[in-house]
Design a protein around this motif. Structure first.
Motif, short mmCIF file in Angstrom:
data_model
loop_
_atom_site.label_atom_id
_atom_site.label_comp_id
_atom_site.label_asym_id
_atom_site.label_seq_id
_atom_site.Cartn_x
_atom_site.Cartn_y
_atom_site.Cartn_z
N ARG A 30 0.83 -1.19 0.00
CA ARG A 30 0.00 0.00 0.00
C ARG A 30 0.87 1.25 0.00
N ARG A 31 1.78 1.33 0.98
CA ARG A 31 2.64 2.51 1.09
C ARG A 31 4.06 2.05 1.37
N LYS A 32 4.97 2.35 0.43
CA LYS A 32 6.34 1.89 0.59
C LYS A 32 7.24 2.65 -0.39
N VAL A 33 8.50 2.87 0.01
CA VAL A 33 9.50 3.45 -0.88
C VAL A 33 10.19 2.29 -1.60
N LEU A 34 10.21 2.37 -2.94
CA LEU A 34 10.86 1.37 -3.77
C LEU A 34 12.04 2.00 -4.49
N VAL A 35 13.01 1.19 -4.84
CA VAL A 35 14.17 1.65 -5.61
C VAL A 35 14.16 0.92 -6.95
N THR A 36 14.18 1.68 -8.05
CA THR A 36 14.13 1.10 -9.38
C THR A 36 15.49 0.54 -9.77
N THR A 37 15.54 -0.14 -10.90
CA THR A 37 16.80 -0.71 -11.38
C THR A 37 17.82 0.37 -11.72
N SER A 38 17.36 1.59 -12.04
CA SER A 38 18.29 2.68 -12.33
C SER A 38 18.70 3.44 -11.06
N GLY A 39 18.12 3.05 -9.90
CA GLY A 39 18.47 3.69 -8.63
C GLY A 39 17.53 4.79 -8.18
N ALA A 40 16.50 5.09 -8.96
CA ALA A 40 15.53 6.12 -8.57
C ALA A 40 14.66 5.61 -7.41
N ARG A 41 14.30 6.53 -6.53
CA ARG A 41 13.42 6.19 -5.41
C ARG A 41 12.00 6.65 -5.73
N ILE A 42 11.04 5.77 -5.43
CA ILE A 42 9.63 6.03 -5.70
C ILE A 42 8.85 5.79 -4.42
N LEU A 43 7.99 6.72 -4.06
CA LEU A 43 7.06 6.51 -2.95
C LEU A 43 5.76 5.99 -3.54
N VAL A 44 5.44 4.73 -3.26
CA VAL A 44 4.15 4.17 -3.65
C VAL A 44 3.19 4.49 -2.51
N ASP A 45 2.10 5.18 -2.85
CA ASP A 45 1.11 5.61 -1.84
C ASP A 45 -0.28 5.33 -2.40
N LEU A 46 -0.71 4.08 -2.29
CA LEU A 46 -1.99 3.65 -2.85
C LEU A 46 -3.10 3.81 -1.83
N SER A 47 -4.33 3.94 -2.31
CA SER A 47 -5.46 4.13 -1.40
C SER A 47 -5.81 2.87 -0.62
N LYS A 48 -5.43 1.70 -1.15
CA LYS A 48 -5.68 0.44 -0.45
C LYS A 48 -4.55 -0.54 -0.78
N THR A 49 -4.37 -1.54 0.06
CA THR A 49 -3.35 -2.56 -0.18
C THR A 49 -3.69 -3.27 -1.48
N THR A 50 -2.68 -3.41 -2.33
CA THR A 50 -2.87 -3.92 -3.69
C THR A 50 -1.84 -5.01 -3.99
N SER A 51 -2.29 -6.03 -4.72
CA SER A 51 -1.40 -7.08 -5.19
C SER A 51 -0.97 -6.73 -6.60
N LEU A 52 0.34 -6.51 -6.78
CA LEU A 52 0.88 -6.20 -8.10
C LEU A 52 1.35 -7.48 -8.76
N ASN A 53 1.21 -7.53 -10.06
CA ASN A 53 1.64 -8.69 -10.83
C ASN A 53 2.80 -8.33 -11.73
N HIS A 54 3.58 -9.32 -12.12
CA HIS A 54 4.63 -9.15 -13.11
C HIS A 54 3.98 -8.55 -14.36
N GLY A 55 4.54 -7.44 -14.84
CA GLY A 55 4.00 -6.79 -16.03
C GLY A 55 3.08 -5.63 -15.76
N ASP A 56 2.69 -5.41 -14.50
CA ASP A 56 1.94 -4.20 -14.16
C ASP A 56 2.89 -3.02 -14.20
#
Length: 147
Positions: A30-56
């Motif tokens: 739902r809410r977490k900081v992720l690091v991409t393969t290029s090293g960029a940081r992303i704050l994921v801040d979704l309205s509800k807990t979500t299951s992501l799939n390969h290819g999303d």
């Protein structure tokens, strides 16, 4: 840091600007900081807990897309024996299972490994991306029996 509040499901987006590799457990968020393969940081801040799939894809606040990849993880490859029967025993224990022609894949677990050996399976420790079957009542994971 870029922010993501929108998910684009597989097949509903075009060229990604970057990628992020996540294990099966890490693709449930739902809410977490992720690091991409290029090293960029992303704050994921979704309205509800979500299951992501390969290819999303994560759609960032600037419109860029970051593709979600299933990361390598420690798995058990189950072959031999009656795979239908083995799949039933795995499902009966509510264990996520990836079903492929001639084999089943589950996350490493010594209790499951021992049970499967006793049921006549050949069990091999492997490292591979893990994309188990989703729930029968919708996309992604199911928890409990509220369905």
């Amino acid at each position: 840091m870029a922010t993501c509040q929108t998910i684009r499901h597989h097949g509903h987006w075009s060229e990604p600007a970057d990628h992020v590799a996540l294990t099966y457990d890490d693709r449930f968020l739902r809410r977490k900081v992720l690091v991409t393969t290029s090293g960029a940081r992303i704050l994921v801040d979704l309205s509800k807990t979500t299951s992501l799939n390969h290819g999303d894809a994560l759609e960032l606040d600037n419109g860029a897309l970051v593709e979600v990849l299933a990361a390598q993880e420690d798995l058990l490859e189950i072959v031999g024996g009656d795979l239908r029967r083995l799949a039933w025993h795995i499902g009966n224990r509510h264990t996520p299972c990836q079903i492929e022609a001639g084999k089943l894949l589950i996350q490493r677990n010594h209790v499951m490994q021992d049970m499967l050996h006793k049921l006549g399976a050949t069990v091999i420790e492997v490292a591979a991306p893990f994309t188990p079957e989703g729930g029968a009542y919708g996309h992604g994971r199911t928890h409990g029996h509220s369905h």
